[in-house]
Design a protein around this motif. Sequence first.
Motif, PDB file in Angstrom:
ATOM      1  N   ALA A  15      27.851  38.684  60.318  1.00  0.00           N
ATOM      2  CA  ALA A  15      27.152  37.916  59.282  1.00  0.00           C
ATOM      3  C   ALA A  15      27.935  36.499  59.184  1.00  0.00           C
ATOM      4  CB  ALA A  15      27.342  38.452  57.913  1.00  0.00           C
ATOM      5  N   LYS A  16      29.242  36.470  59.577  1.00  0.00           N
ATOM      6  CA  LYS A  16      29.989  34.916  59.624  1.00  0.00           C
ATOM      7  C   LYS A  16      29.111  34.078  60.677  1.00  0.00           C
ATOM      8  CE  LYS A  16      34.672  36.027  57.887  1.00  0.00           C
ATOM      9  NZ  LYS A  16      35.610  36.081  58.079  1.00  0.00           N
ATOM     10  N   LEU A  17      28.499  34.619  61.398  1.00  0.00           N
ATOM     11  CA  LEU A  17      27.654  33.710  62.509  1.00  0.00           C
ATOM     12  C   LEU A  17      26.402  33.193  61.939  1.00  0.00           C
ATOM     13  CD1 LEU A  17      27.955  36.245  65.495  1.00  0.00           C
ATOM     14  CD2 LEU A  17      29.395  34.352  65.163  1.00  0.00           C
ATOM     15  N   TYR A  18      26.039  33.513  60.624  1.00  0.00           N
ATOM     16  CA  TYR A  18      24.560  33.172  60.121  1.00  0.00           C
ATOM     17  C   TYR A  18      25.115  32.170  59.103  1.00  0.00           C
ATOM     18  CZ  TYR A  18      22.513  36.706  63.105  1.00  0.00           C
ATOM     19  OH  TYR A  18      22.173  37.285  64.026  1.00  0.00           O
ATOM     20  N   LYS A  19      24.269  31.068  58.766  1.00  0.00           N
ATOM     21  CA  LYS A  19      24.351  30.375  57.644  1.00  0.00           C
ATOM     22  C   LYS A  19      23.843  31.015  56.350  1.00  0.00           C
ATOM     23  CE  LYS A  19      22.566  26.048  55.619  1.00  0.00           C
ATOM     24  NZ  LYS A  19      21.547  25.072  55.844  1.00  0.00           N
ATOM     25  N   ASN A  20      22.905  31.862  56.283  1.00  0.00           N
ATOM     26  CA  ASN A  20      22.410  32.622  55.146  1.00  0.00           C
ATOM     27  C   ASN A  20      22.376  34.097  55.298  1.00  0.00           C
ATOM     28  OD1 ASN A  20      21.511  30.458  53.460  1.00  0.00           O
ATOM     29  ND2 ASN A  20      20.425  29.980  55.238  1.00  0.00           N
ATOM     30  N   ILE A  21      22.912  34.827  54.382  1.00  0.00           N
ATOM     31  CA  ILE A  21      23.182  36.134  54.547  1.00  0.00           C
ATOM     32  C   ILE A  21      22.442  36.852  53.131  1.00  0.00           C
ATOM     33  CG2 ILE A  21      24.867  38.100  54.284  1.00  0.00           C
ATOM     34  CD1 ILE A  21      26.367  35.253  55.453  1.00  0.00           C
ATOM     35  N   ALA A  22      21.731  37.903  53.634  1.00  0.00           N
ATOM     36  CA  ALA A  22      21.018  38.509  52.302  1.00  0.00           C
ATOM     37  C   ALA A  22      21.473  39.779  52.361  1.00  0.00           C
ATOM     38  CB  ALA A  22      19.491  38.577  52.556  1.00  0.00           C
ATOM     39  N   THR A  23      21.753  40.215  51.056  1.00  0.00           N
ATOM     40  CA  THR A  23      22.585  41.529  51.006  1.00  0.00           C
ATOM     41  C   THR A  23      21.758  42.165  49.701  1.00  0.00           C
ATOM     42  OG1 THR A  23      24.501  43.102  50.832  1.00  0.00           O
ATOM     43  CG2 THR A  23      24.502  40.886  49.536  1.00  0.00           C
ATOM     44  N   SER A  24      22.012  43.618  49.286  1.00  0.00           N
ATOM     45  CA  SER A  24      21.450  44.128  48.353  1.00  0.00           C
ATOM     46  C   SER A  24      22.239  44.573  47.397  1.00  0.00           C
ATOM     47  CB  SER A  24      20.499  45.216  49.099  1.00  0.00           C
ATOM     48  OG  SER A  24      21.584  46.443  49.518  1.00  0.00           O
TER      49      SER A  24
END
Length: 190
Positions: A15-24
């Motif tokens: 996830a750290k490789l992405y600017k935006n992270i969506a979780t639930s």
Amino acid sequence: MIVTALQNSRAVKVAKLYKNIATSYDPNARTEINNDKWLERVNELRRNSNNVHVCVSLSKSVINYGIKRVLDELYEFGFRSVHLAAMVPTLGALKETPDPALTSEVFIESGKWVQNKRKTSIKDIFVSPFDGLLQGMSNYDGLRCPAAQECVNIEPDGQIHACVAKGGEVNDIKNNQNLSTKSQLNSDGY
């Protein structure tokens, strides 16, 4: 953007490789210990300057728990971007997804929650779908979904597809900018 349940530390590395992270978030689906670990992972990503957003499926159990209570908890956890999903994306979706009339009542109740927060000094809350709809109406060109330009679907085998709802091609995306995936992945492929 990546969508992840953040169930383990390996997910955080990816996830750290992405600017935006969506979780639930579902207060009924995790034990208190697992929920604490999830929140620690969310905070680690925030410290890494990632934007972390959260989705809540409006399941019968979430509705019984209380949408105001869920939104209060998420706000206390530091979330300012929340998506409320009308359907529960599980194998038992038809059993767990409530009657549409009840779901509508919950959307109205959550809208009132947002309005009450905004009447105070709290203005930085974004709750979808209604805030997304309002935002989309102000900049919608009539040709595509008003969702973020970065929307893609990532399959379990690693194939990446443009979001068809945004008018994207079903073919794999050719990524030749910014991120050379092979050079930034470790030997395990993460």
